[in-house]
Enzyme design. Structure first.
Site, PDB file in Angstrom:
ATOM      1  N   HIS A 284       8.738 -10.665  -9.545  1.00  0.00           N
ATOM      2  CA  HIS A 284       8.841  -9.501  -8.662  1.00  0.00           C
ATOM      3  C   HIS A 284       7.465  -9.228  -8.054  1.00  0.00           C
ATOM      4  O   HIS A 284       6.442  -9.340  -8.740  1.00  0.00           O
ATOM      5  CB  HIS A 284       9.322  -8.297  -9.481  1.00  0.00           C
ATOM      6  CG  HIS A 284       9.293  -7.021  -8.715  1.00  0.00           C
ATOM      7  ND1 HIS A 284       9.864  -6.889  -7.467  1.00  0.00           N
ATOM      8  CD2 HIS A 284       8.727  -5.819  -8.998  1.00  0.00           C
ATOM      9  CE1 HIS A 284       9.669  -5.667  -7.032  1.00  0.00           C
ATOM     10  NE2 HIS A 284       8.973  -4.993  -7.936  1.00  0.00           N
TER      11      HIS A 284
ATOM     12  N   ASN B 101       5.957  -4.468  -1.629  1.00  0.00           N
ATOM     13  CA  ASN B 101       7.040  -4.409  -2.612  1.00  0.00           C
ATOM     14  C   ASN B 101       8.318  -3.942  -1.911  1.00  0.00           C
ATOM     15  O   ASN B 101       8.436  -2.772  -1.533  1.00  0.00           O
ATOM     16  CB  ASN B 101       6.637  -3.431  -3.728  1.00  0.00           C
ATOM     17  CG  ASN B 101       7.679  -3.339  -4.834  1.00  0.00           C
ATOM     18  OD1 ASN B 101       8.795  -3.827  -4.693  1.00  0.00           O
ATOM     19  ND2 ASN B 101       7.312  -2.701  -5.927  1.00  0.00           N
TER      20      ASN B 101
ATOM     21  N   CYS C 101      13.888  -2.435  -9.032  1.00  0.00           N
ATOM     22  CA  CYS C 101      13.275  -3.726  -8.679  1.00  0.00           C
ATOM     23  C   CYS C 101      13.909  -4.905  -9.407  1.00  0.00           C
ATOM     24  O   CYS C 101      13.678  -6.051  -9.038  1.00  0.00           O
ATOM     25  CB  CYS C 101      11.781  -3.684  -8.945  1.00  0.00           C
ATOM     26  SG  CYS C 101      10.958  -2.442  -7.941  1.00  0.00           S
TER      27      CYS C 101
HETATM   28  O1  UT7 Z   1       8.024  -2.301  -8.459  1.00  0.00           O
HETATM   29  C1  UT7 Z   1       8.208  -1.248  -9.349  1.00  0.00           C
HETATM   30  C2  UT7 Z   1       7.227  -1.270 -10.388  1.00  0.00           C
HETATM   31  N1  UT7 Z   1       5.958  -0.746  -9.893  1.00  0.00           N
HETATM   32  C3  UT7 Z   1       4.840  -1.357 -10.225  1.00  0.00           C
HETATM   33  O2  UT7 Z   1       4.849  -2.371 -10.856  1.00  0.00           O
HETATM   34  C4  UT7 Z   1       3.516  -0.672  -9.847  1.00  0.00           C
HETATM   35  C5  UT7 Z   1       2.549  -0.754 -11.008  1.00  0.00           C
HETATM   36  N2  UT7 Z   1       1.320  -0.065 -10.758  1.00  0.00           N
HETATM   37  C6  UT7 Z   1       0.377  -0.487  -9.867  1.00  0.00           C
HETATM   38  O3  UT7 Z   1       0.592  -1.463  -9.183  1.00  0.00           O
HETATM   39  C7  UT7 Z   1      -0.925   0.230  -9.799  1.00  0.00           C
HETATM   40  O4  UT7 Z   1      -1.020   1.141 -10.883  1.00  0.00           O
HETATM   41  C8  UT7 Z   1      -1.166   1.002  -8.464  1.00  0.00           C
HETATM   42  C9  UT7 Z   1      -1.360   0.022  -7.321  1.00  0.00           C
HETATM   43  C10 UT7 Z   1       0.014   1.903  -8.173  1.00  0.00           C
HETATM   44  C11 UT7 Z   1      -2.420   1.857  -8.561  1.00  0.00           C
HETATM   45  O5  UT7 Z   1      -3.542   1.034  -8.889  1.00  0.00           O
HETATM   46  P1  UT7 Z   1      -4.496   1.429 -10.110  1.00  0.00           P
HETATM   47  O6  UT7 Z   1      -5.533   0.404 -10.164  1.00  0.00           O
HETATM   48  O7  UT7 Z   1      -3.638   1.610 -11.322  1.00  0.00           O
HETATM   49  O8  UT7 Z   1      -5.128   2.777  -9.626  1.00  0.00           O
HETATM   50  P2  UT7 Z   1      -5.060   4.229 -10.303  1.00  0.00           P
HETATM   51  O9  UT7 Z   1      -3.709   4.840 -10.111  1.00  0.00           O
HETATM   52  O10 UT7 Z   1      -5.606   4.168 -11.679  1.00  0.00           O
HETATM   53  O11 UT7 Z   1      -6.099   4.998  -9.386  1.00  0.00           O
HETATM   54  C12 UT7 Z   1      -7.496   4.651  -9.376  1.00  0.00           C
HETATM   55  C13 UT7 Z   1      -8.165   5.459  -8.283  1.00  0.00           C
HETATM   56  C14 UT7 Z   1      -7.810   6.947  -8.329  1.00  0.00           C
HETATM   57  O12 UT7 Z   1      -8.943   7.687  -7.952  1.00  0.00           O
HETATM   58  P3  UT7 Z   1      -9.855   8.422  -9.060  1.00  0.00           P
HETATM   59  O13 UT7 Z   1      -8.930   9.346  -9.782  1.00  0.00           O
HETATM   60  O14 UT7 Z   1     -10.375   7.330  -9.934  1.00  0.00           O
HETATM   61  O15 UT7 Z   1     -10.902   9.091  -8.249  1.00  0.00           O
HETATM   62  C15 UT7 Z   1      -6.765   7.087  -7.268  1.00  0.00           C
HETATM   63  O16 UT7 Z   1      -6.710   8.389  -6.718  1.00  0.00           O
HETATM   64  O17 UT7 Z   1      -7.739   4.988  -7.012  1.00  0.00           O
HETATM   65  C16 UT7 Z   1      -7.277   6.092  -6.237  1.00  0.00           C
HETATM   66  N3  UT7 Z   1      -6.236   5.622  -5.341  1.00  0.00           N
HETATM   67  C17 UT7 Z   1      -6.505   5.180  -4.107  1.00  0.00           C
HETATM   68  N4  UT7 Z   1      -7.657   5.058  -3.413  1.00  0.00           N
HETATM   69  C18 UT7 Z   1      -7.580   4.546  -2.169  1.00  0.00           C
HETATM   70  C19 UT7 Z   1      -4.905   5.533  -5.574  1.00  0.00           C
HETATM   71  N5  UT7 Z   1      -4.286   5.054  -4.491  1.00  0.00           N
HETATM   72  C20 UT7 Z   1      -5.260   4.821  -3.556  1.00  0.00           C
HETATM   73  C21 UT7 Z   1      -5.240   4.315  -2.265  1.00  0.00           C
HETATM   74  N6  UT7 Z   1      -6.419   4.199  -1.609  1.00  0.00           N
HETATM   75  N7  UT7 Z   1      -4.105   3.929  -1.650  1.00  0.00           N
END
Ligand code: UT7
Length: 336
Positions: A257, A287, A116
């Protein structure tokens, strides 16, 4: 004699026609519009469809548009640097395919892979080639067909990424203060374990087993990447602002970004910079990896004025991150 600097003299972008909505994603994986919107800020992303349509398809469209807009004959281009992690194939490089297909017969080209942060690094390299006095017209393009390496059974990654390309023209200027003025880039290979592809490179070439194990798709542990992105971009933006005597009033635009609206909002708060001067288009494109920064410049081009102070910042797989400070070189849209 005044120092030669590299100025951006035009910007253009390309998004494929197909728009993948949150509602459509909800028919593919267990997700919904509310979760995607509140956790990422993304509403739609564009997807390049069709057989054997690689990243070069989007690069060629962005380059053609840029040449037309800046009234530049293709044979005048000296160099094309293509930032991408999704080149058409491991080799030849996508820049070379694109220069050939756009008639840039006097240009050489190469791809640059910094995930990125690719466009930011490539812009720095392109600027140095111009500042050195040997290259008069350099195109820097950031482009990725992320849909080619995304697992559409993995809800944690497939909702985030999209396809797209953006390109800028760099030309020499001796106007005081205009152009690329400063940058600071970083890397930390220990970040590899949080955002990576398992197979398909020289360490683990493709096999039937690697394909069956879905090892050719992006894997990400989102939370540590989120934290590192916030601290990396905030830290480097603060440093670049401080050493160029920029503050929330004097800096006109921050171009971050586009990975997650919450990352963008937190960075804006941490560097004490108002969100209404932060470029945001993640809601439309998601993204696009190396594409996000030039696509922001393209979307906001009509609002930019000659002399605007702009900082671009990125964070990505590797980890890679950095910031670049430039003074915009022309008013409004249409190229300098
Ligand atoms: O460009 C390259 C660099 N990349 C980035 O900068 C990405 C950085 N990270 C992020 O943007 C975020 O961490 C994500 C968008 C990837 C994820 O968001 P989050 O708030 O960190 O969610 P999480 O991974 O902590 O997941 C929270 C919950 C989980 O469920 P449980 O375990 O709490 O029951 C996930 O399974 O949300 C669930 N989850 C979803 N639910 C509905 C994860 N993805 C989804 C989804 N829809 N698409």
């Amino acid at each position: 004699m005044s120092k030669i600097r590299a100025a951006i003299t035009g910007v253009h972008g390309y998004l494929p026609d197909y728009v993948l909505t949150n509602d459509e994603l909800a028919t593919i994986v267990d997700t919904n519009d509310e979760w995607i919107t509140s956790r990422t800020g993304i509403k739609t992303r564009h997807i390049l469809k069709g057989d054997e349509q690689g990243t070069s398809v989007m690069v060629v469209e962005a380059l053609k548009g840029l040449l037309e807009k800046t009234n530049t004959p293709p044979e005048d281009i000296d160099l094309v640097i293509c930032a991408t992690v999704t080149g058409d194939s491991i080799f030849p490089d996508t820049a070379n395919i694109a220069t050939y297909k756009t008639g840039m017969v006097n240009a050489f080209g190469f791809d640059l892979n910094a995930a990125c942060s690719g466009f930011l690094y490539a812009l720095t390299v392109g600027a140095k080639m111009v500042e050195g006095g040997t290259h008069k017209k350099v195109i820097v393009v950031g482009a990725d067909k992320m849909s080619s390496i995304i697992d559409y059974t993995d809800r944690t990654t497939c909702v985030i990424f999209g396809d797209g390309a953006g390109a800028v023209m760099l030309e020499p200027t001796t106007e005081p203060g205009v152009g690329v003025l400063d940058y600071e880039h970083h890397g930390d290979g220990s970040g590899e374990k949080y955002l990576y592809l398992v197979a398909g490179g020289s360490r683990k070439p493709a096999t039937v087993d690697s394909v069956m194990a879905r090892e050719h798709f992006v894997r990400q542990n989102g939370r540590p990447v989120f934290k590192a992105a916030v601290s990396g971009m905030s830290d480097v933006v603060k440093k670049v602002m401080a050493r160029n005597d920029l503050d929330a009033d004097s800096l006109d635009w921050l171009v971050p970004h586009q990975a997650n609206i919450r990352i963008i909002q937190t960075v804006s708060k941490m560097v004490d910079f108002p969100l209404d001067k932060v470029m945001v288009n993640i809601q439309k494109y998601g993204n696009t990896t190396a594409g996000t920064l030039p696509l922001c410049l393209w979307d906001y081009e009509s609002q930019l004025k000659k002399g605007d102070d702009i900082i671009l910042t990125a964070f990505g797989g590797g980890f890679t991150w950095g910031a670049l400070y430039l003074k915009w070189a022309y008013d409004g849209s249409g190229g300098a």
